[in-house]
Design an enzyme around this catalytic site. Structure first.
Site, PDB file in Angstrom:
ATOM      1  N   LYS A  13       0.828  -1.215   0.000  1.00  0.00           N
ATOM      2  CA  LYS A  13       0.000   0.000   0.000  1.00  0.00           C
ATOM      3  C   LYS A  13       0.863   1.266   0.000  1.00  0.00           C
ATOM      4  O   LYS A  13       0.623   2.179  -0.782  1.00  0.00           O
ATOM      5  CB  LYS A  13      -0.911   0.047   1.248  1.00  0.00           C
ATOM      6  CG  LYS A  13      -1.833  -1.139   1.413  1.00  0.00           C
ATOM      7  CD  LYS A  13      -2.747  -0.960   2.621  1.00  0.00           C
ATOM      8  CE  LYS A  13      -2.013  -0.905   3.952  1.00  0.00           C
ATOM      9  NZ  LYS A  13      -1.420  -2.188   4.371  1.00  0.00           N
ATOM     10  N   ARG A  88      -9.279   0.973   8.817  1.00  0.00           N
ATOM     11  CA  ARG A  88      -8.825  -0.363   9.196  1.00  0.00           C
ATOM     12  C   ARG A  88      -9.865  -1.110  10.016  1.00  0.00           C
ATOM     13  O   ARG A  88      -9.639  -2.261  10.381  1.00  0.00           O
ATOM     14  CB  ARG A  88      -7.560  -0.230  10.036  1.00  0.00           C
ATOM     15  CG  ARG A  88      -6.272  -0.570   9.337  1.00  0.00           C
ATOM     16  CD  ARG A  88      -5.157  -0.317  10.320  1.00  0.00           C
ATOM     17  NE  ARG A  88      -3.976  -1.050  10.074  1.00  0.00           N
ATOM     18  CZ  ARG A  88      -2.941  -0.607   9.369  1.00  0.00           C
ATOM     19  NH1 ARG A  88      -2.999   0.551   8.768  1.00  0.00           N
ATOM     20  NH2 ARG A  88      -1.866  -1.343   9.260  1.00  0.00           N
ATOM     21  N   ARG A 127      12.195  -5.756   5.257  1.00  0.00           N
ATOM     22  CA  ARG A 127      11.876  -4.424   4.755  1.00  0.00           C
ATOM     23  C   ARG A 127      12.669  -3.300   5.433  1.00  0.00           C
ATOM     24  O   ARG A 127      12.886  -3.336   6.633  1.00  0.00           O
ATOM     25  CB  ARG A 127      10.379  -4.212   5.015  1.00  0.00           C
ATOM     26  CG  ARG A 127       9.851  -2.841   4.707  1.00  0.00           C
ATOM     27  CD  ARG A 127       8.378  -2.888   4.584  1.00  0.00           C
ATOM     28  NE  ARG A 127       7.690  -2.644   5.852  1.00  0.00           N
ATOM     29  CZ  ARG A 127       6.382  -2.421   5.931  1.00  0.00           C
ATOM     30  NH1 ARG A 127       5.640  -2.464   4.843  1.00  0.00           N
ATOM     31  NH2 ARG A 127       5.827  -2.196   7.095  1.00  0.00           N
ATOM     32  N   ARG A 160      11.626  -0.644  10.653  1.00  0.00           N
ATOM     33  CA  ARG A 160      10.592  -0.292  11.632  1.00  0.00           C
ATOM     34  C   ARG A 160      10.620  -1.240  12.813  1.00  0.00           C
ATOM     35  O   ARG A 160      10.777  -2.440  12.639  1.00  0.00           O
ATOM     36  CB  ARG A 160       9.218  -0.355  10.949  1.00  0.00           C
ATOM     37  CG  ARG A 160       8.874   0.941  10.236  1.00  0.00           C
ATOM     38  CD  ARG A 160       7.640   0.850   9.421  1.00  0.00           C
ATOM     39  NE  ARG A 160       6.564   0.095  10.031  1.00  0.00           N
ATOM     40  CZ  ARG A 160       5.384  -0.115   9.446  1.00  0.00           C
ATOM     41  NH1 ARG A 160       5.163   0.385   8.251  1.00  0.00           N
ATOM     42  NH2 ARG A 160       4.445  -0.799  10.046  1.00  0.00           N
ATOM     43  N   ARG A 171       0.161  -8.536  13.630  1.00  0.00           N
ATOM     44  CA  ARG A 171      -0.460  -7.564  12.712  1.00  0.00           C
ATOM     45  C   ARG A 171      -1.278  -8.261  11.638  1.00  0.00           C
ATOM     46  O   ARG A 171      -2.344  -7.779  11.246  1.00  0.00           O
ATOM     47  CB  ARG A 171       0.613  -6.669  12.078  1.00  0.00           C
ATOM     48  CG  ARG A 171       1.057  -5.538  13.020  1.00  0.00           C
ATOM     49  CD  ARG A 171       2.440  -5.021  12.712  1.00  0.00           C
ATOM     50  NE  ARG A 171       2.592  -4.510  11.372  1.00  0.00           N
ATOM     51  CZ  ARG A 171       3.743  -4.495  10.701  1.00  0.00           C
ATOM     52  NH1 ARG A 171       4.843  -4.983  11.244  1.00  0.00           N
ATOM     53  NH2 ARG A 171       3.788  -3.989   9.491  1.00  0.00           N
TER      54      ARG A 171
HETATM   55  P1  ADP Z   1       1.360  -1.863   7.996  1.00  0.00           P
HETATM   56  O1  ADP Z   1       0.227  -1.714   7.019  1.00  0.00           O
HETATM   57  O2  ADP Z   1       2.602  -2.359   7.372  1.00  0.00           O
HETATM   58  O3  ADP Z   1       1.003  -2.653   9.230  1.00  0.00           O
HETATM   59  P2  ADP Z   1       1.133   0.953   8.878  1.00  0.00           P
HETATM   60  O4  ADP Z   1       2.279   1.890   8.783  1.00  0.00           O
HETATM   61  O5  ADP Z   1      -0.052   1.209   8.047  1.00  0.00           O
HETATM   62  O6  ADP Z   1       1.786  -0.461   8.546  1.00  0.00           O
HETATM   63  O7  ADP Z   1       0.650   0.833  10.407  1.00  0.00           O
HETATM   64  C1  ADP Z   1       1.532   0.612  11.467  1.00  0.00           C
HETATM   65  C2  ADP Z   1       0.764   0.584  12.790  1.00  0.00           C
HETATM   66  O8  ADP Z   1       0.138   1.859  13.019  1.00  0.00           O
HETATM   67  C3  ADP Z   1      -0.385  -0.426  12.877  1.00  0.00           C
HETATM   68  O9  ADP Z   1       0.064  -1.705  13.262  1.00  0.00           O
HETATM   69  C4  ADP Z   1      -1.293   0.236  13.921  1.00  0.00           C
HETATM   70  O10 ADP Z   1      -0.811   0.036  15.235  1.00  0.00           O
HETATM   71  C5  ADP Z   1      -1.147   1.716  13.613  1.00  0.00           C
HETATM   72  N1  ADP Z   1      -2.187   2.181  12.661  1.00  0.00           N
HETATM   73  C6  ADP Z   1      -1.981   2.657  11.413  1.00  0.00           C
HETATM   74  N2  ADP Z   1      -3.142   2.988  10.817  1.00  0.00           N
HETATM   75  C7  ADP Z   1      -4.126   2.693  11.706  1.00  0.00           C
HETATM   76  C8  ADP Z   1      -5.548   2.776  11.698  1.00  0.00           C
HETATM   77  N3  ADP Z   1      -6.221   3.240  10.635  1.00  0.00           N
HETATM   78  N4  ADP Z   1      -6.232   2.372  12.802  1.00  0.00           N
HETATM   79  C9  ADP Z   1      -5.591   1.911  13.867  1.00  0.00           C
HETATM   80  N5  ADP Z   1      -4.250   1.803  13.953  1.00  0.00           N
HETATM   81  C10 ADP Z   1      -3.504   2.177  12.894  1.00  0.00           C
END
Ligand code: ADP
Ligand code: ZN
Length: 213
Positions: A13, A88, A127, A160, A171
């Site tokens: 994404k 999400r 990554r 990360r 996750r």
């Molecule tokens: P990835 O899709 O690789 O897990 P992101 O950078 O999108 O990585 O998200 C990292 C973390 O940030 C998630 O595991 C969560 O804890 C938090 N997060 C990101 N976006 C949301 C969201 N829309 N709602 C709740 N938590 C979020």
């Protein structure tokens, strides 16, 4: 263009959002990036979010919904945006619908990137990301020309803290339980377009572009 990129962690994404924002000149809004910036700045919100992020859990809906409402209301979003990592949960999706209709805007396509679990694990474990411009690399599949440095800007690459195996497994489980139901939500709205998310970044980008233009 008002686009959502949906898909599990590691489905690409962020990479596709970076390319899309350059091509279509609309801002990418990544809740993960916004939250990581807040963590880095050690704001009150960041301190709160960090606890959830480090465990691979979702940050509470009211926090991310608040962030998104503010961001979408900014001037650079009038002609559109690309959402990466939001919504999400079903609650987040419902709040997004409310926010957009209050602004008189309508959501366009929801692109769902499909990648199988084994490939997701491999991608996430290897990554790294540029601290400066956000470009993503992979130890074996997409290594930088100079180890530790970004091809695009020379910035420092980092891993990360939540890209370790235990947190990744968590996750992925959270994705299946909380986020995968959004596919049905957007299928009902006739907005969902699923596509094969494995292949080269360029291949996937052309598939995405076909779907959104
Ligand atoms: P990835 O899709 O690789 O897990 P992101 O950078 O999108 O990585 O998200 C990292 C973390 O940030 C998630 O595991 C969560 O804890 C938090 N997060 C990101 N976006 C949301 C969201 N829309 N709602 C709740 N938590 C979020
Ligand atoms: Zn860079």
């Amino acid at each position: 263009m008002r686009l959502i990129l949906l898909g599990p962690p590691g489905s690409g994404k962020g990479t596709q959002a970076n390319l899309l924002q350059r091509k279509f000149r609309v801002p990418k809004i990544s809740t993960g990036d916004i939250l990581r910036a807040a963590v880095g700045d050690q704001t009150e919100l960041g301190e709160k979010a960090k606890v959830f992020m480090d465990q691979g859990q979702l940050v509470p809906d009211e926090i991310v919904v608040g962030l998104i409402k503010e961001r979408i209301d900014e001037a650079d979003c009038v002609d559109g945006f690309i959402l990466d990592g939001f919504p999400r949960t079903i609650v987040q999706a419902e709040k997004l619908d409310e926010t957009l209709s209050a602004l008189g805007q309508e959501l366009g396509t929801v692109v769902d990137l499909e990648v199988d679990r084994q490939e997701l694990l491999v991608r996430l474990v290897g990554r790294s990301t540029c601290k400066n411009c956000g470009t993503m690399y992979h130890r074996t599949a997409r290594p930088p020309e100079n180890p530790g440095a970004c091809n695009e800007c020379g910035g420092e690459l980092y891993q990360r803290p939540d890209d370790n195996e235990a947190t990744i497994v968590k996750r992925l489980a959270v994705y299946e339980k909380e986020t995968a139901p959004l596919k049905e939500f957007y299928r009902k709205q006739k907005k969902l377009k699923s596509l094969n998310g494995s292949g080269s970044v360029e291949e996937i980008f052309s598939r995405v572009c076909e779907m959104v233009s």
